[in-house]
Design an enzyme around this catalytic site. Structure first.
Site, short mmCIF file in Angstrom:
data_model
loop_
_atom_site.label_atom_id
_atom_site.label_comp_id
_atom_site.label_asym_id
_atom_site.label_seq_id
_atom_site.Cartn_x
_atom_site.Cartn_y
_atom_site.Cartn_z
N GLY A 309 0.75 -1.22 -0.10
CA GLY A 309 0.16 0.43 -0.09
C GLY A 309 0.91 1.50 0.31
N SER A 310 0.34 2.39 0.71
CA SER A 310 1.00 3.71 0.44
C SER A 310 2.18 3.63 1.36
CB SER A 310 0.01 4.94 1.16
OG SER A 310 -1.18 4.92 0.38
N VAL A 311 2.82 2.64 1.84
CA VAL A 311 3.93 3.08 2.95
C VAL A 311 5.19 2.92 1.58
CG1 VAL A 311 3.62 1.69 5.04
CG2 VAL A 311 4.11 0.02 3.20
#
Length: 597
Positions: A309-311
């Site tokens: 995801g956004s990491v």
């Protein structure tokens, strides 16, 4: 003439006889002496005691409980001697409270005409249970009681996926490792498996002179076995604390020193009791583990593959700036949806983010910015950088069977599926979705690189038998352009945790340490194009909810530790993982690892 021939023949025969006598009595003496010695000298291999595993302060996490094993004279299974066997089994079962049928079953399974040693019927029985009966057992000629040990994990399930467990050795183990024939146990998972050759130690040897009836006359020599202990980087108190606050969740936690890769704590949840595997887990207990939908038997630290995801947006952002096609000032207008090829690619915020540069895109996790920027530079500019920053490769951690995950790209897809790459796949890759898969340890390593600009080797073992272990550190992992742009990425991460609009601000506000962070909400089910408004995570069925990530490093000005948390099906990263990260940093401060700001 005839007499000469006869005389010559007699002399020849005598010469042959004398030569033969000389060879047998003198020349072959050494050979037959060696055979005689082999018949007269008995060599006994002595099993080593498995080394202990300690935490960073020397507190035991895997030790050996001392007790005894009991054996019965071989070859009593014949009918003529069955009465003797039954008598000895009845004696043991009454004295030591053992099941007589089980003892006899073990004896008959192991006894053989070719086996000359005592047949072990009790592998381990505690010291306290035997010591008052020791002399009575020792005085019986058909019984043999010898010291034995059993692996014991004092904290049960704590750090179970890191420590691992030992199990009974099988035929393959015997062939691969002769010492396992002596110890009868080998490491199966975790540190126990990875360092099995070290922990099992070195065998000893005892030489004795015996008679033809195998009766010992004297001890000729004795070399004692040796064992090797391991000291881990784990802080037991921190590990226990994390286990308590993660008791109701499934997922993983990593706390890593950014300077050298020491893992102060790491857990895969749920955990399981290691002790039940030492002598063989019951069928019921095994089925319970296998049927648990939270997968307690999977080491999620290195074998759990999740969409990051956004990491990954920090690494993607660094790759974007590295191309110089995207600059710090490059801005896109986010309307909450981006259309490409007849498909809408949504941003998580319904109303959009408006004008957004990279700093804001990281701070507020704007998907639309990364869609448009990645489309401009192409996936070929992203994948090599992401691989250098820790994804799609093993971290080198000292745990067995580490998975490498997937950093998708044009070449990867053609090799895997024999299909071309589509632009839409570049968009979802840029936000850590689609084919993108990583382990929690890879996310932690990636965060550490962003904190310091260097790549360490995550590790659990600090010392082997008292000697420090040195692990490689790569200080040239970034290009010159990336080094120059790194502070901008770090600033965005700082604002995630310290700016009112940051996605983790309200969840990390109680942290005593100023940290830099990034949240991630990784979808596990797709959303149909006909869905106009996505329902809230908490309204979804549990296993349809997104995985919640929060990865961080702190203190911000002088990075010391990475704290990465994954909560499976936790929903939003900041909401589910933020409170856990806050508690961990405050515990680090309490234990003296970091000073409060």
């Amino acid at each position: 003439m005839r007499m000469r021939i006869v005389f010559s023949a007699i002399v020849l025969v005598w010469v042959i006889l004398m030569v033969r006598i000389y060879y047998i009595s003198i020349k072959s003496n050494t050979y037959y002496e060696e055979i005689a010695n082999q018949n007269a000298i008995k060599v006994e291999r002595l099993a080593p005691l498995r080394g202990s595993i300690m935490d960073a302060q020397g507190r035991p996490m895997a030790v050996n409980r001392l007790g005894f094993s009991v054996g019965i004279t071989p070859h009593l299974s014949a009918r003529s001697k069955e009465a003797i066997l039954n008598e000895e089994i009845a004696f043991l079962s009454t004295l030591l409270k053992q099941d007589p049928e089980e003892l006899k079953k073990r004896y008959l399974r192991k006894d053989s005409p070719y086996f000359q040693g005592f047949v072990t019927v009790i592998d381990f029985i505690s010291y306290d249970a035997v010591i008052e009966h020791f002399s009575r057992i020792s005085l019986r000629d058909n019984l043999k009681i010898v010291p034995s040990s059993k692996r014991h994990y004092p904290y049960g399930k704590l750090a179970s996926h890191v420590i691992g467990y030992v199990g009974r050795a099988n035929l393959d183990d015997y062939n691969e490792d002769p010492i396992s024939r002596l110890t009868n146990h080998v490491g199966r998972t975790g540190i126990e498996h990875y360092y099995n050759a070290v922990l099992q130690g070195k065998e000893g040897e005892r030489r004795t002179k015996v008679t033809a009836f195998n009766q010992e006359i004297e001890e000729l020599s004795k070399t004692l076995p040796s064992s090797t202990d391991l000291e881990l980087t784990i802080d037991l108190e921190l590990q226990q604390y994390i286990s308590e606050i993660f008791a109701e969740d499934a997922g993983a936690v990593v706390v890593m020193d950014v300077e050298d890769g020491k893992l102060l704590a790491a857990g895969s949840f749920p955990e399981y009791d290691l002790n039940q595997f030492v002598t063989g887990i019951s069928h019921e207990a095994w089925q319970e583990l296998m049927n648990n939908l939270d997968n307690p038997f999977t080491n999620k630290l290195v074998n759990g593959l999740y969409p990051p995801g956004s990491v990954v947006k920090m690494g993607v952002g660094l790759a974007l700036l590295g191309t110089q096609k995207i600059t710090r000032q490059t801005s896109y207008y986010c309307t909450a949806s981006f259309e490409l090829g007849g498909r809408n690619f949504r941003c998580w915020r319904d109303g959009g983010h408006g004008h957004t540069d990279l700093n804001k895109a990281i701070r507020e996790s704007c998907d639309d910015y990364f869609y448009k920027a990645s489309l401009k530079v192409g996936v070929d500019a992203l994948t090599p950088v992401l691989e250098r920053l820790g994804f799609g490769d093993r971290t080198g951690v000292d745990l067995p069977n580490e998975f490498i995950g997937t950093v998708p790209g044009r070449h990867w897809k053609m090799q895997r599926y024999q299909k071309p790459w589509y632009q839409g796949e570049t968009l979802i890759t840029s936000i850590g979705q689609g084919y993108f898969l990583s382990t929690p340890l890879q996310v932690a390593l990636h965060t550490g690189i962003l904190a310091t600009g260097k790549k360490v080797t995550p590790h659990f073992v600090k010392r082997i038998d008292g000697e420090e272990v040195v692990y490689p550190v790569d200080e040239e992992i970034l290009t010159e352009i990336e080094k120059a742009e790194l502070p901008h990425i770090q600033k965005g991460m700082y604002e995630v945790a310290n700016h009112p609009n940051g996605t983790a601000y309200w969840r990390l506000i109680n942290s005593k340490i100023k940290v830099a962070a990034k949240t991630g909400t990784a979808q596990v089910v797709g959303i149909g194009q006909d869905v106009k408004k996505r329902i809230k995570e908490e309204e979804m069925e549990y296993f349809h909810r997104s995985h919640a990530w929060l990865t961080s490093y702190g203190p911000y000005k002088n990075p010391r530790y990475v704290v990465t948390v994954l909560v499976e099906h936790g929903g939003h990263g900041g909401q589910a993982a933020g409170p856990i990260v806050t508690k961990i940093y405050n515990k680090l401060e309490e234990l003296g690892y970091i000073e409060a700001e």
